[in-house]
Structures are given as C-alpha cells and as structure tokens.
Design a protein around this motif. Sequence first.
Motif, PDB file in Angstrom:
ATOM      1  N   VAL A 120       0.865  -1.177   0.000  1.00  0.00           N
ATOM      2  CA  VAL A 120       0.000   0.000   0.000  1.00  0.00           C
ATOM      3  C   VAL A 120       0.904   1.231   0.000  1.00  0.00           C
ATOM      4  O   VAL A 120       1.865   1.300   0.768  1.00  0.00           O
ATOM      5  N   ALA A 121       0.587   2.207  -0.867  1.00  0.00           N
ATOM      6  CA  ALA A 121       1.449   3.388  -0.965  1.00  0.00           C
ATOM      7  C   ALA A 121       0.676   4.595  -1.474  1.00  0.00           C
ATOM      8  O   ALA A 121      -0.374   4.474  -2.098  1.00  0.00           O
ATOM      9  N   LEU A 122       1.248   5.742  -1.203  1.00  0.00           N
ATOM     10  CA  LEU A 122       0.824   7.000  -1.809  1.00  0.00           C
ATOM     11  C   LEU A 122       1.777   7.213  -2.975  1.00  0.00           C
ATOM     12  O   LEU A 122       3.009   7.152  -2.799  1.00  0.00           O
ATOM     13  N   VAL A 123       1.216   7.427  -4.180  1.00  0.00           N
ATOM     14  CA  VAL A 123       2.052   7.568  -5.370  1.00  0.00           C
ATOM     15  C   VAL A 123       1.658   8.792  -6.178  1.00  0.00           C
ATOM     16  O   VAL A 123       0.551   9.315  -6.047  1.00  0.00           O
ATOM     17  N   LYS A 124       2.583   9.204  -7.025  1.00  0.00           N
ATOM     18  CA  LYS A 124       2.337  10.268  -8.006  1.00  0.00           C
ATOM     19  C   LYS A 124       2.589   9.690  -9.389  1.00  0.00           C
ATOM     20  O   LYS A 124       3.623   9.042  -9.616  1.00  0.00           O
ATOM     21  N   VAL A 125       1.653   9.903 -10.312  1.00  0.00           N
ATOM     22  CA  VAL A 125       1.817   9.409 -11.675  1.00  0.00           C
ATOM     23  C   VAL A 125       2.857  10.278 -12.384  1.00  0.00           C
ATOM     24  O   VAL A 125       2.689  11.492 -12.496  1.00  0.00           O
ATOM     25  N   ILE A 126       3.922   9.637 -12.865  1.00  0.00           N
ATOM     26  CA  ILE A 126       5.013  10.326 -13.550  1.00  0.00           C
ATOM     27  C   ILE A 126       4.761  10.389 -15.050  1.00  0.00           C
ATOM     28  O   ILE A 126       4.927  11.431 -15.680  1.00  0.00           O
ATOM     29  N   GLU A 127       4.372   9.251 -15.636  1.00  0.00           N
ATOM     30  CA  GLU A 127       4.157   9.215 -17.090  1.00  0.00           C
ATOM     31  C   GLU A 127       3.367   7.978 -17.476  1.00  0.00           C
ATOM     32  O   GLU A 127       3.351   6.989 -16.751  1.00  0.00           O
ATOM     33  N   TYR A 128       2.727   8.061 -18.648  1.00  0.00           N
ATOM     34  CA  TYR A 128       2.188   6.876 -19.286  1.00  0.00           C
ATOM     35  C   TYR A 128       3.380   6.223 -19.974  1.00  0.00           C
ATOM     36  O   TYR A 128       4.161   6.891 -20.645  1.00  0.00           O
ATOM     37  N   PRO A 156      -3.264   4.627 -23.050  1.00  0.00           N
ATOM     38  CA  PRO A 156      -2.119   4.143 -22.275  1.00  0.00           C
ATOM     39  C   PRO A 156      -2.423   2.765 -21.687  1.00  0.00           C
ATOM     40  O   PRO A 156      -3.545   2.490 -21.264  1.00  0.00           O
ATOM     41  N   PHE A 157      -1.428   1.894 -21.706  1.00  0.00           N
ATOM     42  CA  PHE A 157      -1.569   0.539 -21.187  1.00  0.00           C
ATOM     43  C   PHE A 157      -0.829   0.361 -19.865  1.00  0.00           C
ATOM     44  O   PHE A 157      -1.126  -0.531 -19.088  1.00  0.00           O
ATOM     45  N   SER A 158       0.157   1.229 -19.608  1.00  0.00           N
ATOM     46  CA  SER A 158       0.851   1.188 -18.318  1.00  0.00           C
ATOM     47  C   SER A 158       1.276   2.604 -17.938  1.00  0.00           C
ATOM     48  O   SER A 158       1.305   3.504 -18.775  1.00  0.00           O
ATOM     49  N   MET A 159       1.581   2.757 -16.663  1.00  0.00           N
ATOM     50  CA  MET A 159       2.054   4.051 -16.167  1.00  0.00           C
ATOM     51  C   MET A 159       3.189   3.809 -15.184  1.00  0.00           C
ATOM     52  O   MET A 159       3.254   2.769 -14.523  1.00  0.00           O
ATOM     53  N   THR A 160       4.079   4.773 -15.126  1.00  0.00           N
ATOM     54  CA  THR A 160       5.135   4.766 -14.125  1.00  0.00           C
ATOM     55  C   THR A 160       4.724   5.723 -13.025  1.00  0.00           C
ATOM     56  O   THR A 160       4.319   6.859 -13.302  1.00  0.00           O
ATOM     57  N   VAL A 161       4.794   5.241 -11.789  1.00  0.00           N
ATOM     58  CA  VAL A 161       4.450   6.077 -10.645  1.00  0.00           C
ATOM     59  C   VAL A 161       5.640   6.159  -9.695  1.00  0.00           C
ATOM     60  O   VAL A 161       6.438   5.225  -9.607  1.00  0.00           O
ATOM     61  N   VAL A 207       7.145  -4.495   1.047  1.00  0.00           N
ATOM     62  CA  VAL A 207       8.603  -4.552   0.989  1.00  0.00           C
ATOM     63  C   VAL A 207       9.174  -3.989  -0.310  1.00  0.00           C
ATOM     64  O   VAL A 207      10.352  -4.178  -0.583  1.00  0.00           O
ATOM     65  N   GLU A 208       8.367  -3.318  -1.090  1.00  0.00           N
ATOM     66  CA  GLU A 208       8.851  -2.751  -2.354  1.00  0.00           C
ATOM     67  C   GLU A 208      10.008  -1.791  -2.078  1.00  0.00           C
ATOM     68  O   GLU A 208       9.881  -0.877  -1.276  1.00  0.00           O
ATOM     69  N   SER A 209      11.136  -2.027  -2.768  1.00  0.00           N
ATOM     70  CA  SER A 209      12.320  -1.187  -2.533  1.00  0.00           C
ATOM     71  C   SER A 209      12.555  -0.147  -3.624  1.00  0.00           C
ATOM     72  O   SER A 209      13.349   0.773  -3.430  1.00  0.00           O
ATOM     73  N   LYS A 210      11.879  -0.317  -4.761  1.00  0.00           N
ATOM     74  CA  LYS A 210      12.067   0.644  -5.847  1.00  0.00           C
ATOM     75  C   LYS A 210      11.353   1.961  -5.538  1.00  0.00           C
ATOM     76  O   LYS A 210      10.326   1.979  -4.879  1.00  0.00           O
ATOM     77  N   LYS A 211      11.927   3.050  -6.017  1.00  0.00           N
ATOM     78  CA  LYS A 211      11.315   4.372  -5.856  1.00  0.00           C
ATOM     79  C   LYS A 211      10.217   4.603  -6.887  1.00  0.00           C
ATOM     80  O   LYS A 211       9.271   5.354  -6.646  1.00  0.00           O
ATOM     81  N   ARG A 212      10.355   3.959  -8.042  1.00  0.00           N
ATOM     82  CA  ARG A 212       9.345   4.049  -9.103  1.00  0.00           C
ATOM     83  C   ARG A 212       8.922   2.642  -9.504  1.00  0.00           C
ATOM     84  O   ARG A 212       9.768   1.750  -9.603  1.00  0.00           O
ATOM     85  N   ILE A 213       7.630   2.483  -9.742  1.00  0.00           N
ATOM     86  CA  ILE A 213       7.098   1.188 -10.166  1.00  0.00           C
ATOM     87  C   ILE A 213       6.199   1.388 -11.387  1.00  0.00           C
ATOM     88  O   ILE A 213       5.756   2.506 -11.660  1.00  0.00           O
ATOM     89  N   LYS A 214       5.949   0.298 -12.095  1.00  0.00           N
ATOM     90  CA  LYS A 214       5.074   0.340 -13.257  1.00  0.00           C
ATOM     91  C   LYS A 214       3.772  -0.372 -12.906  1.00  0.00           C
ATOM     92  O   LYS A 214       3.786  -1.454 -12.312  1.00  0.00           O
ATOM     93  N   ILE A 215       2.651   0.254 -13.279  1.00  0.00           N
ATOM     94  CA  ILE A 215       1.331  -0.326 -13.069  1.00  0.00           C
ATOM     95  C   ILE A 215       0.661  -0.480 -14.425  1.00  0.00           C
ATOM     96  O   ILE A 215       0.614   0.474 -15.210  1.00  0.00           O
TER      97      ILE A 215
END
Length: 166
Positions: free
Chosen positions: A39-47, A63-68, A77-85
Amino acid sequence: MQKTLILLFVLLSFDSFACDCDCQGDCSFSAISNQSGFVALVKVIEYTDFLDHKILGYDQDMPFSMTVEIIKKYKGVESKKRIKIWGDNGMLCRPYISNFEVGKYYLIAPRKILSDSDEGNKGDYDFFACTTDYLNVDFYKGIAFGEYSTKQEKVSLSEFESALNK
C-alpha cells in the motif's frame, strides 16, 4: 453475408472476455488495503506503454501502463522508488490507465504481477476492476477521495495510516 457472420462471431468472442464483476463482501479501499501486501501513496510520472489498437469512446492512444513514483510506502517490501502499473487492454478486469492523470496523486493497494506476459511484467503491478484498490488524493489537503469504506467517501491520509496500522 459470410463477412457479417465472421464479424458477429468476433464480437461475441470479445464479450466472453468481458469482466463481469460481482464483488462478495466489503470491496472498499479500507478492506482491500488491509488485505494487500503493498500500500502506498504515489504520483503518476508518465504513461509508459500504449495499446496498439483503439478503444471505443477514447479518441487518443490508450495508455496501457504508467510509471508512478512512490511518495510514501504504508505497507510492503517494495524497494524501488518508481514502479510500473499495468491497466486494461479492453479484455482484462482492470481499470484503464487513462483513469489516472499524469502529475496527480493516488493511494494504491495494487496486486503484484507474478510472471511475464503480454499484460505486464513480473514484479510490476496491476489493479482489479471489481474492487476499490486505489483512491484519488488531494495531496496538498492530505485527503483521499473515493470508496474508502462502505460508509465513508473520503479520508485524511493520517486517519488512513492510523486505521491501517491497527
């Protein structure tokens, strides 16, 4: 006549892939986030990726995916600062990524993708269209909007964090 029958068959075939949601129990964000591993608070960076076909009613490239960017991790336990949804391609039980705006904030409880496929990559995430696994967030007011619970349509981020930790 034969082309009409083929077209009818194709259209009926697509219906067999349609998502038929029938949520059992509490499918609000508070219930889903309590069960979720991340669970996280995210900001959408780009499609990031786009469909190679048009979606009826949407006149742009879908758009089929986004980077947040993960602003705050509440759980997991997610360690990445940016993830793809990943989102819907017209035949999956996911919301369309066009529902999310670049530059906007969201409270999310996504599912992790466990294997590589045409619908996403292992280690990335997706949402399930039949539950409330994301909420819109007014970051500057610190309030999330949407079906937070069966009786509550908005929640402060501090109230959410306190309830999640119980």
